[in-house]
Design a protein around this motif. Structure first.
Motif, short mmCIF file in Angstrom:
data_model
loop_
_atom_site.label_atom_id
_atom_site.label_comp_id
_atom_site.label_asym_id
_atom_site.label_seq_id
_atom_site.Cartn_x
_atom_site.Cartn_y
_atom_site.Cartn_z
N LEU A 137 48.34 6.56 24.52
CA LEU A 137 49.18 5.55 23.89
C LEU A 137 50.53 6.13 23.49
CD1 LEU A 137 48.83 2.58 22.98
CD2 LEU A 137 48.28 3.47 20.71
N ILE A 138 50.52 7.32 22.91
CA ILE A 138 51.76 7.88 22.36
C ILE A 138 52.54 8.68 23.39
CG2 ILE A 138 52.76 9.31 20.52
CD1 ILE A 138 51.32 6.77 19.54
N PHE A 139 51.84 9.50 24.17
CA PHE A 139 52.55 10.41 25.08
C PHE A 139 52.50 9.93 26.53
CE2 PHE A 139 50.98 12.83 21.48
CZ PHE A 139 52.15 13.36 20.99
N ASN A 140 51.73 8.86 26.73
CA ASN A 140 51.63 8.31 28.07
C ASN A 140 51.16 9.35 29.08
OD1 ASN A 140 51.63 6.19 29.70
ND2 ASN A 140 53.86 6.05 29.99
N THR A 141 50.25 10.19 28.62
CA THR A 141 49.73 11.23 29.51
C THR A 141 48.30 11.55 29.10
OG1 THR A 141 50.04 13.48 30.25
CG2 THR A 141 50.67 13.03 28.00
N VAL A 142 47.59 12.27 29.95
CA VAL A 142 46.26 12.73 29.55
C VAL A 142 46.21 14.24 29.66
CG1 VAL A 142 45.07 10.62 30.21
CG2 VAL A 142 45.35 12.43 31.87
N THR A 143 45.39 14.87 28.80
CA THR A 143 45.27 16.33 28.81
C THR A 143 43.82 16.72 28.96
OG1 THR A 143 44.85 16.57 26.47
CG2 THR A 143 47.16 16.43 27.13
N THR A 144 43.60 18.03 29.09
CA THR A 144 42.24 18.54 29.22
C THR A 144 41.52 18.57 27.87
OG1 THR A 144 43.13 20.74 28.96
CG2 THR A 144 42.71 20.00 31.21
N GLY A 145 42.26 18.25 26.81
CA GLY A 145 41.72 18.41 25.46
C GLY A 145 40.54 17.52 25.14
N ALA A 146 40.24 16.56 26.01
CA ALA A 146 39.17 15.63 25.69
C ALA A 146 37.86 15.98 26.38
CB ALA A 146 39.59 14.21 26.05
N ALA A 147 37.80 17.16 27.02
CA ALA A 147 36.62 17.49 27.83
C ALA A 147 35.33 17.38 27.04
CB ALA A 147 36.78 18.89 28.41
N ASN A 148 35.34 17.93 25.83
CA ASN A 148 34.12 17.91 25.03
C ASN A 148 33.76 16.49 24.59
OD1 ASN A 148 32.86 18.34 21.99
ND2 ASN A 148 32.09 19.73 23.56
N ASP A 149 34.79 15.69 24.22
CA ASP A 149 34.55 14.30 23.85
C ASP A 149 33.89 13.55 25.01
OD1 ASP A 149 35.93 14.91 21.55
OD2 ASP A 149 37.84 14.18 22.34
N ILE A 150 34.41 13.80 26.20
CA ILE A 150 33.91 13.12 27.39
C ILE A 150 32.44 13.43 27.62
CG2 ILE A 150 34.09 13.08 29.92
CD1 ILE A 150 37.15 13.45 29.52
N GLU A 151 32.12 14.71 27.46
CA GLU A 151 30.75 15.14 27.66
C GLU A 151 29.81 14.43 26.68
OE1 GLU A 151 30.59 19.45 28.01
OE2 GLU A 151 28.51 19.32 27.36
#
Ligand code: ADP
Ligand code: MG
Ligand code: ZN
Length: 607
Positions: A495-509
């Motif tokens: 929403l804010i940066f209009n990009t995605v990062t690898t930082g959500a890997a654990n959340d995704i799992e």
């Protein structure tokens, strides 16, 4: 054989080395002492030396027919030897020499061969054997415990006369304690039971996740009953007694029968009690024999004698059925992860060992540690004490305890990790994203703490939610909301940066695991209704699951899981869109402070 390797091999090596050393001494070193370093010359050279006046002393060895003589050259003494000849003139020649020569005839004493043999072979051998015994005894001592030697082999079983642990040392686990207290009573006074004709269960099986206090409970039973405690772990059985597992089981029970009343504790029984299968794997004979012997022994001994067998495992599902039938381990005592009350009690038991400040609130700590085992909690108290020392304090404070929870969950703080301002900003929005989505949904645990200080586990920041009180049930809505909260971090980044990062890997799992469980195990999808599509393999050890359905169904499950997550993700994005100014405000505040409490968070959100 492995057993040889473990106990006898080092000694055998030792003796081989010792004998080699003795041989070297006898052939190389001792002769050096006996025979001085001498140079052999001919008789003529000897006579010349005498005539030239350089010889200072002469020794005639009659027996060996040798003449030793010393020559001094520039103050240096050299010894020579020459074969003696029949030379009647020699004495005169020496006597009349230019200089003074000491000359003697030596008839060396010959040791008898027997004495020689004893001195050079038997004595050193005895010395080394003595040394070897000393070593092996020290080795045994270092292995700790009271060591009983079993049968003909040197294998060891640990026995403690008294464990010194009582039920007071085991916090929580009231049901388990209650079930075990009957056994304690029986060990105290077997007659009470035998008079009536009651036989107590021969064995009780403690099952539960690791670190919940199974071993501790078994020791406490022995401590309460004040009886000897024989303990062996299944893996030791397999390791130490290769080739003789069955014999060891027999020995163990024989020893126990002699010491009755007593407790025999087999820890990690799954290693020997695994299901006998028909897969025909070679190499299982050994274990099967051990298991068979265990079964026979449990049948064979008289339950009224007062030998109680306790066993512990965290994989009850793989145990052989024969072990679990009545008359063997017929009592199964679950030792589950502690609930809120249990956690508080365990914290208190372990906190007795440390000095506490007044501000310590065990209830708050217990609430923040849902899912922690007794061992985890013991660890948290100890970490807190270590932190207090590190900070130069003499008491453990609440903040020590809170910080050590985070250490157990996420590792130590990495204070000097370098993170660029841009990345830090993304991390702050990510964490506030989680927290905002959580706060704006019903059935979500309140936010307790948000931090963007990186941790050694690799976490760059995290949002800690703490339940007000313990939930035993998870509703479908709460599960869905949880997934939405997990997607909140990524949603904020988008929403804010209009990009995605690898930082959500654990959340995704985590989100995927939960969504999958909703479909395959909790019956929370319309399409599959109440069908079990997965079976849990080992409920106490992580609980990985195996699909139990056709490949077609599997792909439909995947579709369902994806759609749940998509819906949750959408929900998270909408929540954040609706609260965008709060998102900015909170993220900026977090960036500045790095760590904020749940109260600060709520104050800004509501203010
Ligand atoms: P398990 O055998 O179930 O894997 P242990 O009995 O070895 O676990 O427990 C490990 C440690 O955790 C114990 O030594 C103790 O310090 C702590 N612990 C676990 N459960 C409890 C409990 N209920 N009360 C107090 N301490 C506990
Ligand atoms: Mg254990
Ligand atoms: Zn996250």
């Amino acid at each position: 054989m492995k057993e040889e390797k473990n106990t006898r091999k080092p000694l055998i090596y030792y003796y081989i080395v010792a004998i080699t050393v003795i041989m070297l001494l006898n052939t190389l070193v001792f002769p050096l002492f006996n025979n001085r370093k001498v140079t052999e010359v001919d008789y003529g050279t000897f006579l010349e030396a005498v005539d030239s006046g350089k010889v200072t002393s002469v020794e005639v060895h009659e027996a060996q027919k040798e003449i030793f003589y010393t020559v001094v050259n520039n103050g240096q003494e050299t010894i020579y030897v020459t074969k003696a000849m029949n030379d009647p003139d020699l004495v005169n020649r020496l006597y009349n020499s230019k200089n003074e020569i000491h000359f003697t005839s030596v008839i060396p004493e010959q040791n008898s061969p027997l004495v020689n043999f004893i001195i050079s072979w038997i004595l050193p051998l005895l010395f080394f054997i003595g040394l070897g015994q000393l070593f092996s005894r020290q080795l045994a001592n270092r292995m700790g415990g009271n060591v009983l030697t079993f049968g003909k082999s040197n294998a060891k079983i640990y026995v403690e006369a008294e464990t010194g642990i009582t039920f007071d040392d085991v916090a929580g686990q009231d049901e388990a304690k209650e079930a075990l207290s009957e056994i304690v009573d029986f060990l105290h006074d077997p007659d009470k039971y035998t008079k009536i004709g009651a036989t107590l269960p021969k064995g009780a099986l403690l099952v539960g996740p690791p670190g919940t206090g199974k071993t501790l409970l078994a020791k406490a039973v022995a401590g309460e009953a004040k009886v000897p405690f024989f303990s062996i772990s299944g893996s030791e059985f397999v390791e130490m007694f290769v080739g003789m597992g069955a014999a060891k089981v027999r020995d163990l029970f024989k020893q126990a029968a002699e010491k009755a009343p007593c407790i025999v504790f087999i820890d990690e029984i799954d290693t020997i009690g695994k299901k006998r299968d028909s897969s025909g794997f070679p190499g299982n004979d050994e274990r099967e024999q051990t298991l068979n012997q265990l079964l026979t022994e449990m049948d064979g001994f008289d339950g009224n004698k007062g030998v109680v067998i306790l066993a512990a495992t965290n994989r009850p599902e793989i145990l052989d059925k024969a072990l679990l039938r009545p008359g063997r381990f017929d009592r199964r005592i679950p030792v589950e992860l502690p609930d809120l009350k249990g956690r508080e009690a365990i914290l208190k038991v372990h906190a007795k060992k440390v000095k506490l400040a007044d501000d310590v609130d065990f209830n708050a700590i217990a609430r923040a540690t849902s899912g922690a085992s007794g061992a985890d909690l013991a660890n948290i108290v100890n970490e807190a004490a270590l932190r207090a020392v590190r900070c130069g304090r003499t008491m453990v404070t609440q903040s020590d305890l809170e910080e050590s929870i985070e250490v157990i969950i996420a590792g130590y703080q990495r204070k000097n990790a370098v993170i660029s301002p841009k990345e830090k900003e993304i991390i702050a929005y990510h964490e506030i994203g989680h927290a905002l989505v959580a706060a704006k949904q019903k059935d979500s645990a309140p936010v307790h703490k948000i931090t963007i200080i990186p941790r050694t586990s690799g976490a760059l920041g995290y949002t800690m939610q703490v339940e007000e009180d313990e939930h035993r049930l998870l509703t479908k809505e709460a599960a869905f909301n949880k997934i939405a909260t997990l997607t909140g971090g990524r949603a904020a980044e988008e929403l804010i940066f209009n990009t995605v990062t690898t930082g959500a890997a654990n959340d995704i799992e985590q989100a995927t695991r939960l969504a999958r469980a909703m479909v395959t195990r909790f019956g929370m999808s319309e399409n599959f209704d109440m069908t079990a599509l997965e079976t849990i393999n080992n409920q106490y050890l992580g609980g990985d699951a195996t699909l139990a359905c056709s490949p077609e169904t599997a792909s439909r499950i995947d579709q369902e899981v994806i759609s749940i997550i998509k819906k949750a993700h959408e929900k998270a994005i909408n929540i954040l869109k609706d609260n965008q100014d709060k998102l900015h405000e909170l993220a900026r505040y977090l960036l500045e402070k790095e760590t904020i409490t749940g109260e600060e968070f709520m104050a800004i959100l509501n203010g």
